[in-house]
Design an enzyme around this catalytic site. Structure first.
Site: not given
Length: 858
Positions: A302, A344, A607, A611, A675, A700, A704
């Site tokens: 999550e 270029d 630029d 381009d 696990n 969990n 996290d």
């Protein structure tokens, strides 16, 4: 006046907005009355009021979500809803402890996700604001630069070549204005715009010639215009939904999606298996349901969206400190994957501080006449003044006021030249300046250093071409100048007038290689990025600069040669070709597209107006802060200085970002999944659940929390040494190898607790909770790099990991233990579990090294 003030109200309220044809037919004063403007533009107070009424001048199809919406979105997650429903059932049945813990864990997880995502969005918004486009706008009687988002109907704007048109507007003033309207009309060639009502009425079109529209761009000329429609009221806004479709997903996005679907499928299978097994053993329904649900939560990554967004945002912040502003966050991954950079020459490999050093005729003799004609041309052209034009005008050998401009044929990248029609002392001349090959082909006579005009025969052409080639070999950039006298009746110049010219000669410019460019090229090569030079310059000067910088020169292709190649033939020659010279914008895009089809991730830096197509086509486009609007808008990243050294740093940052995302995935697939699989298997032979639902959810949550600092982690040089691409096979390899290893050690823990120490249910739950937390969390120090002892983790990762692990170890000895189903562990059990964890980490280190070598990860 009253009539047009009434029309103004109609436009604002949109009861009957005037059509484009009606607006095109109005006098300027009528349009000004219609939108409530005057000769001094709008007052700031009036503009602020209109901005509140009309909203920002944007046509975004997506808006940033409010914080409450972001929180609400989390409740759309089916797992969250089921967990909260299960918590409610627990409360009703009297299991208050389960209700408090489950709702608390869900709330903490949601808060963590929302806060991190909001921080990432804030950082990205701040960076994008640094490169927002501005418009020169008449406010309170003076022209000022304001963000284009702040424009409102009634504003007077001033535009020049290279500007994006920020809103729909009626021309007030302008000359030689050519506008690229391809986004609206699909036409490849620029449209000429005029103020004259009669001219516009004489050539009626869907988009009238005295109106300009949001999303188009000024190709040449300067214009002043009165805004009459902004945002979604503009023509572009009316088709925004179709024009602003989401871009096709990148390989990285697709890879993350495929990974998520793989996890969903595994989760569904495991949950159904566990629930069926528990029910077949006649275990309590609620407890079995909560266990299966908690297992699903444990399996679900999550935090993956948060880790991705935070890691990319952190990468964008780091890049901003190195002078790179990221407009599209996903481009950071593309940057790390880039293995070909098309660039270029001017300003990237050279300093772009161009000096005019020689003016010669076809024989190579110095000729002042060449400079005279060149200055006349440069002084009167209305397009963007290039560095070459500025170098010409810096000579100051003529008085431009002695010449009156009549007309102009603007520069374009197919003709590669610009012509101006001028008059002096009652005589009119067409003066042409551009690429030597093209200008020489249009001449039938030449002027020598003494000013004598003679026919240009075949021998003279050969001599002129040799002089041009010699200048190129010496490293000079070269322009050619030609002219011809025309009749006094010629008031409008056309491309067809560019014929029978008198060739005046060549201008030679020096643009020395940029200091540090050689080092940057070497660094890019070391990072596995091949640099290909794609330029409009000729072969001689390009080869000279490239050789001076030590860039290996392979094969070379020119624009005319590319024109004669099929796509298949071009693709076959790309790998060995380093230099592409005298290429047009369309050919640049074709080269990039062909490279991508061959499986390369291509970057492009540019630029100029020409381009923009290439920036769109490339996987990741780079422009610079001083670029024209169209280039900056098309680019995914903006360089605050045009320097390949900055790009090399950006490549490293892109790979650092990708590697940290990969760490999260490897961590989850190596131990967390192992696990969870062990829990699913444990229900088959244990007389009780391997772990309580509350304990799985707590596991969990702590897991996290330990991962929140992964986006900040250091990355080894080995992981940044070559391009990194998304490969689900790497993730699967870690899952198939390290997941079973984790499960084997979990089953060893089961055997120790149940068969050796003969512990009770609470001690079993506690022992396995501590062991599983240790293997899940501490494994990050092993798999984060090929050399754990040499490559140190970020201090915050150390803190988050050890804090989560320490919390798991201490919990059984706290007052919360009874609520959570824990009990203190005997010393022998603690020692045995420590041995299992240490052995597990050693085995993972051995397996990881083999996986890293197999997949080239250091």
């Amino acid at each position: 006046m009253t009539k047009w003030l009434a029309a103004k109200t109609v436009l604002v309220d949109e009861e009957r907005a005037p059509s484009l044809a009606e607006i095109a037919g109005f006098q300027i004063s009528q349009v000004a009355s219609m939108v409530g403007s005057g000769p001094d533009g709008l007052r700031s107070t009036d503009a602020a009021a209109r901005s509140r009424r009309y909203g920002p001048n944007r046509i975004d199809t997506t808006r940033r979500r409010h914080l409450l919406h972001a929180i609400g979105d989390r409740f759309r997650n089916p797992l969250v809803l089921v967990l909260l429903a299960a918590a409610g059932v627990s409360a009703v049945t009297g299991d208050v402890a389960s209700f408090v813990v489950v709702t608390g864990i869900v709330g903490l997880s949601m808060t963590l996700d929302v806060v991190q995502e909001q921080r990432a969005e804030n950082a990205a918004d701040a960076l994008r604001a640094e490169v927002s486009l501005t418009a020169e706008t008449l406010r309170d009687g003076a022209f000022v630069e304001i963000p284009t988002a702040d424009l409102v109907p009634g504003d007077v704007i001033r535009l020049s070549a290279g500007n994006l048109v920020p809103a729909d507007a009626r021309l007030i003033d302008g000359h030689d204005v050519y506008v690229d309207e391809a986004l609206l009309t699909g036409e490849a060639f620029p449209a000429e715009k005029e103020i004259d009502l009669a001219a516009s009425a004489a050539a009626p079109t869907v988009y009238p010639r005295n109106l300009i529209f949001m999303g188009s761009s000024i190709v040449s000329g300067r214009a002043t215009a009165l805004v009459f429609a902004t945002g979604r009221r503009a023509q572009m806004g009316q088709v925004a939904e179709s024009l602003q479709q989401a871009p096709p997903p990148t390989a990285f996005t697709l890879g993350i999606r495929d990974f998520g679907m793989m996890i969903v499928r595994l989760t569904v299978l495991l949950v159904l298996f566990v629930l069926s097994a528990n029910l077949s053993m006649h275990r309590p329904l609620l407890e079995s349901f909560l266990f299966a649900l908690a297992l699903a939560v444990g399996l679900t990554p999550e935090l993956l969206p948060m880790v991705v967004s935070v890691t990319l945002a952190h990468g964008a912040m780091r890049l901003s400190k190195r002078g790179v502003i990221v407009k599209r966050l996903s481009a950071i991954h593309d940057l790390g994957s880039m293995d070909v950079l098309c660039s270029d020459k001017t300003g990237t490999l050279t300093d772009a501080e161009i000096a005019l050093v020689r003016e010669v005729d076809i024989h190579g003799a110095d000729s002042s006449g060449v400079l005279r004609w060149a200055e006349i041309n440069a002084a009167h052209e209305t397009g963007i003044k290039s560095p070459l034009d500025e170098a010409i005008l810096a000579q100051g050998t003529i008085d431009p006021t002695e010449w009156r401009k009549i007309d102009e044929v603007p520069f374009d990248f197919e003709r590669r030249r610009v012509s101006v029609l001028v008059e002096a002392a009652g005589r009119r001349y067409l003066v042409v300046k551009g690429a030597p090959e093209d200008v020489l082909a249009l001449a039938d006579s030449h002027e020598d250093a003494a000013g004598v005009v003679a026919p240009l025969d075949a021998a003279d052409r050969v001599r002129a071409e040799a002089t041009f080639a010699d200048l190129g070999r010496e490293g000079f950039r070269v322009l050619a100048v030609a002219w011809r006298e025309v009749g006094a009746h010629l008031d409008h110049a056309h491309i067809g007038d560019e014929t029978a010219l008198v060739f005046a000669g060549f201008l030679a410019f020096l643009d020395p290689p940029k200091t540090g460019a050689a080092v940057a090229l070497a660094e890019l090569a070391r990072l596995g990025v091949a640099v290909k030079i794609v330029t409009g310059d000729n072969e001689g000067v390009t080869r000279h600069v490239v050789e001076a910088l030590g860039l290996p020169v392979g094969s070379m292709l020119t624009g005319p040669e590319i024109e004669g190649l099929t796509d298949t033939a071009l693709s076959a020659r790309l790998e060995s070709t380093t230099l592409f010279c005298r290429v047009t914008p369309a050919q640049k895009s074709r080269i990039i597209t062909a490279l991508r089809r061959r499986g390369h991730v291509v970057g492009y830096i540019g630029d100029g107006i020409n381009d923009s197509p290439s920036l769109h086509v490339a996987d990741v486009g780079f422009s610079v802060d001083t670029a024209v609007d169209v280039a900056k808008e098309a680019a995914a990243m903006i360089l605050l200085r045009k320097d390949l050294g900055v790009l090399a740093e950006g490549v490293r940052e892109g790979r650092r970002t990708f590697t940290n995302i990969l760490k999260y995935l490897m961590m989850g697939t190596s131990s967390n999944f192992g696990n969870m699989f062990s829990m699913a298997g444990g229900v088959l032979f244990l007389p009780f659940l391997p772990m309580l639902p509350i304990q799985i959810l707590l596991n969990n949550l702590l897991y996290d929390l330990s991962e929140t600092a992964i986006p900040l982690d250091n990355v080894s040089e080995a992981m940044m040494a070559r391009p990194r691409r998304w490969d689900l096979g790497v993730v699967r390899a870690f899952m198939y190898v390290l997941g079973p290893i984790s499960s084997l050690f979990d089953f060893a823990t089961f055997a120790l607790l149940a068969l050796v120490f003969h512990v009770d249910e609470a001690t079993f739950h506690t022992g396995w909770f501590v062991e599983s937390m240790a293997t899940q969390i501490l494994v990050i120090f092993v798999i984060r790099t090929a050399h754990p002892w040499r490559d140190r983790p970020h201090p915050l990762l150390m803190v988050s990991t050890l804090t989560a692990f320490g919390t798991a170890v201490v919990l059984p000895w706290t007052p919360l233990a009874p609520w959570l189903g824990f009990t203190p562990l005997p010393a022998p059990v603690i020692g045995a579990l420590a041995g299992v964890v240490a052995s597990y980490l050693c085995v993972v280190e051995i397996a990881k090294r083999r996986l890293f070598r197999r997949h080239g990860m250091g």
